[in-house]
Scaffold this motif. Sequence first.
Motif, PDB file in Angstrom:
ATOM      1  N   ARG A  42       0.800  -1.218   0.026  1.00 53.75           N
ATOM      2  CA  ARG A  42       0.071  -0.024   0.108  1.00 53.75           C
ATOM      3  C   ARG A  42       0.940   1.297   0.078  1.00 53.75           C
ATOM      4  NH1 ARG A  42      -4.147  -0.560   4.876  1.00 53.75           N
ATOM      5  NH2 ARG A  42      -4.198   1.619   4.711  1.00 53.75           N
ATOM      6  N   ALA A  43       0.403   2.457  -0.353  1.00 54.01           N
ATOM      7  CA  ALA A  43       1.162   3.668  -0.398  1.00 54.01           C
ATOM      8  C   ALA A  43       1.629   3.824   0.884  1.00 54.01           C
ATOM      9  CB  ALA A  43       0.189   4.570  -1.128  1.00 54.01           C
ATOM     10  N   ASP A  44       0.934   3.835   1.886  1.00 50.78           N
ATOM     11  CA  ASP A  44       1.395   4.177   3.335  1.00 50.78           C
ATOM     12  C   ASP A  44       2.006   3.043   4.153  1.00 50.78           C
ATOM     13  OD1 ASP A  44      -1.002   2.719   3.300  1.00 50.78           O
ATOM     14  OD2 ASP A  44      -2.110   3.990   4.896  1.00 50.78           O
ATOM     15  N   ARG A  45       2.073   1.831   3.650  1.00 53.60           N
ATOM     16  CA  ARG A  45       2.665   0.854   4.703  1.00 53.60           C
ATOM     17  C   ARG A  45       3.161  -0.228   4.119  1.00 53.60           C
ATOM     18  NH1 ARG A  45      -1.412  -0.048   8.965  1.00 53.60           N
ATOM     19  NH2 ARG A  45      -1.742   2.060   8.353  1.00 53.60           N
ATOM     20  N   TYR A  46       3.959  -1.079   4.658  1.00 55.18           N
ATOM     21  CA  TYR A  46       4.667  -2.232   4.151  1.00 55.18           C
ATOM     22  C   TYR A  46       4.151  -3.557   4.688  1.00 55.18           C
ATOM     23  CZ  TYR A  46       8.331   1.220   2.583  1.00 55.18           C
ATOM     24  OH  TYR A  46       8.821   1.970   1.907  1.00 55.18           O
ATOM     25  N   LEU A  47       4.159  -4.598   4.008  1.00 56.41           N
ATOM     26  CA  LEU A  47       4.070  -5.775   4.560  1.00 56.41           C
ATOM     27  C   LEU A  47       5.305  -6.607   5.183  1.00 56.41           C
ATOM     28  CD1 LEU A  47       1.945  -8.621   4.826  1.00 56.41           C
ATOM     29  CD2 LEU A  47       2.871  -9.199   2.445  1.00 56.41           C
ATOM     30  N   LEU A  48       5.275  -6.986   6.481  1.00 51.63           N
ATOM     31  CA  LEU A  48       6.420  -7.418   6.907  1.00 51.63           C
ATOM     32  C   LEU A  48       6.195  -9.322   7.008  1.00 51.63           C
ATOM     33  CD1 LEU A  48       6.890  -5.226   9.910  1.00 51.63           C
ATOM     34  CD2 LEU A  48       7.983  -5.088   7.760  1.00 51.63           C
ATOM     35  N   MET A  49       7.459  -9.898   6.744  1.00 51.99           N
ATOM     36  CA  MET A  49       7.475 -11.178   6.739  1.00 51.99           C
ATOM     37  C   MET A  49       8.606 -11.772   7.316  1.00 51.99           C
ATOM     38  SD  MET A  49       6.059 -11.815   2.687  1.00 51.99           S
ATOM     39  CE  MET A  49       7.142 -10.563   2.390  1.00 51.99           C
ATOM     40  N   THR A  50       8.558 -12.666   8.301  1.00 51.84           N
ATOM     41  CA  THR A  50       9.553 -13.597   9.059  1.00 51.84           C
ATOM     42  C   THR A  50       9.210 -15.099   9.345  1.00 51.84           C
ATOM     43  OG1 THR A  50      11.208 -13.296  10.784  1.00 51.84           O
ATOM     44  CG2 THR A  50       8.711 -12.832  11.248  1.00 51.84           C
ATOM     45  N   CYS A  51      10.318 -15.770   9.415  1.00 49.74           N
ATOM     46  CA  CYS A  51      10.101 -17.228   9.812  1.00 49.74           C
ATOM     47  C   CYS A  51      11.191 -17.637  10.722  1.00 49.74           C
ATOM     48  CB  CYS A  51       9.957 -17.890   8.718  1.00 49.74           C
ATOM     49  SG  CYS A  51      11.304 -18.062   7.719  1.00 49.74           S
ATOM     50  N   ASP A  52      10.704 -18.381  11.674  1.00 49.82           N
ATOM     51  CA  ASP A  52      11.792 -18.793  12.506  1.00 49.82           C
ATOM     52  C   ASP A  52      11.346 -20.175  13.189  1.00 49.82           C
ATOM     53  OD1 ASP A  52      14.062 -19.006  14.157  1.00 49.82           O
ATOM     54  OD2 ASP A  52      13.822 -16.857  14.499  1.00 49.82           O
ATOM     55  N   ALA A  53      12.158 -21.212  13.526  1.00 51.94           N
ATOM     56  CA  ALA A  53      11.748 -22.634  14.061  1.00 51.94           C
ATOM     57  C   ALA A  53      12.268 -22.817  15.309  1.00 51.94           C
ATOM     58  CB  ALA A  53      12.250 -23.653  13.094  1.00 51.94           C
ATOM     59  N   GLN A  54      11.602 -23.617  16.090  1.00 49.17           N
ATOM     60  CA  GLN A  54      12.328 -24.126  17.341  1.00 49.17           C
ATOM     61  C   GLN A  54      12.283 -25.654  17.181  1.00 49.17           C
ATOM     62  OE1 GLN A  54      12.871 -22.253  20.808  1.00 49.17           O
ATOM     63  NE2 GLN A  54      13.233 -21.012  18.939  1.00 49.17           N
ATOM     64  N   VAL A  55      13.554 -26.026  17.263  1.00 47.86           N
ATOM     65  CA  VAL A  55      13.838 -27.550  16.889  1.00 47.86           C
ATOM     66  C   VAL A  55      14.261 -28.304  18.275  1.00 47.86           C
ATOM     67  CG1 VAL A  55      15.448 -29.086  15.617  1.00 47.86           C
ATOM     68  CG2 VAL A  55      14.803 -27.017  14.687  1.00 47.86           C
ATOM     69  N   GLU A  56      13.732 -29.334  18.534  1.00 48.54           N
ATOM     70  CA  GLU A  56      14.006 -30.063  19.799  1.00 48.54           C
ATOM     71  C   GLU A  56      15.406 -30.555  19.779  1.00 48.54           C
ATOM     72  OE1 GLU A  56      11.916 -33.637  22.183  1.00 48.54           O
ATOM     73  OE2 GLU A  56      12.294 -34.217  20.106  1.00 48.54           O
ATOM     74  N   GLY A  57      15.933 -30.299  20.927  1.00 53.40           N
ATOM     75  CA  GLY A  57      17.722 -30.470  20.945  1.00 53.40           C
ATOM     76  C   GLY A  57      18.484 -29.532  20.547  1.00 53.40           C
ATOM     77  N   VAL A  58      18.031 -28.409  19.814  1.00 54.18           N
ATOM     78  CA  VAL A  58      18.648 -27.377  19.262  1.00 54.18           C
ATOM     79  C   VAL A  58      18.225 -25.894  20.013  1.00 54.18           C
ATOM     80  CG1 VAL A  58      19.351 -26.131  17.287  1.00 54.18           C
ATOM     81  CG2 VAL A  58      19.076 -28.491  16.968  1.00 54.18           C
ATOM     82  N   HIS A  59      17.009 -25.760  20.127  1.00 60.43           N
ATOM     83  CA  HIS A  59      16.354 -24.662  20.535  1.00 60.43           C
ATOM     84  C   HIS A  59      15.768 -24.837  21.979  1.00 60.43           C
ATOM     85  CE1 HIS A  59      16.672 -23.701  16.421  1.00 60.43           C
ATOM     86  NE2 HIS A  59      17.237 -22.577  16.577  1.00 60.43           N
TER      87      HIS A  59
END
Length: 341
Positions: A42-59
């Motif tokens: 849109r002229a007045d705003r941005y769409l934000l996108m992110t992704c992240d994971a939680q892995v057993e034994g790692v996080h």
Amino acid sequence: MSHPVSGLGEFALIRRLAARLGPARRDVVVGIGDDVAAVEVRADRYLLMTCDAQVEGVHFLPGVTPPERVGRKAAAVNLSDIAAAGGRPTHFLVSLLLPPDTAVEWMEAAYDGIAHEAALFGADVVGGNVARAGQLALDLTLLGEVERDRIVRRAGARPGDLVLVTGSPGMARAGLALLKQPAPGLADEERRRLVDAYQLPVPRIREARAMGDVGGVTAMIDVSDGLAADLGHICDESGVGLRLLARSLPVDEGMGRLARSLGVDPLEWVLGGGDDYELALTARPGRAEALQRAVHDATGTPLTVIGEIVPREAGRHLVLDGGQEVPLTVAGWEHFGAGHP
């Protein structure tokens, strides 16, 4: 001849993969290399996108972290990325990677945690996927939005800017230490606070929005890899150097006492602990006090001035209490290293 990803490290791998892509579409405002992607919708705003994971034994620690908390943290780490851009979260997609013997009850509790954390910040869970896997993981994608004139990136810091951080970095590392080994001498309330800092980080959405109301923030990042490492990302993207003041770094009393009891300098956890999901930022000097007041009045969260941005050629240093400057070493989280758990 094949080369293992562990030989590259996380950020070198990202750069190598990004180099294989063609030019981005014209609507892409922020692409690979920042906390979030931003697309003009849109002229007045941005769409934000992110992704992240939680892995057993790692996080998270198998059998130690309750499933509801695993779900809440999976949502929180994504919410924190939206906060770092100054935005508002809107919609989650949840991809569940499940070994066949995963208990349905465990998964229901984790999903309840995702829904609970999303609701706290006004976001909805609107879909996702379920797939069989050899290791349990919760992989979340989060959409958000930000006004065009309020988006904050890692790039933008300039010499003369002050460096600030919310809360008390290092507490999550202390909480992990408590989960891995007993430590006498801490009150139950202190123990709970530190474990909560690791298992239930608070995404600083409201703090970032309060800062946006004031203005003056020039760069921002969430502290996931460690304060020194993440400030280093700002320096890399902005082309600047850094001076941090050891005496100004916020050291939580309980965290400091635990670190010293384990023979650790508390500043090691403050600078390199990671998993805190506080916000590290730079701001014009004339706006720092107003930003501190706004964040405290809106949320009660402390916002501490911890240093300044200097020209790139001045390097990155930590100023010790006696005035001696030492190189600022980076020893934060590395996805293809040993990992915290």
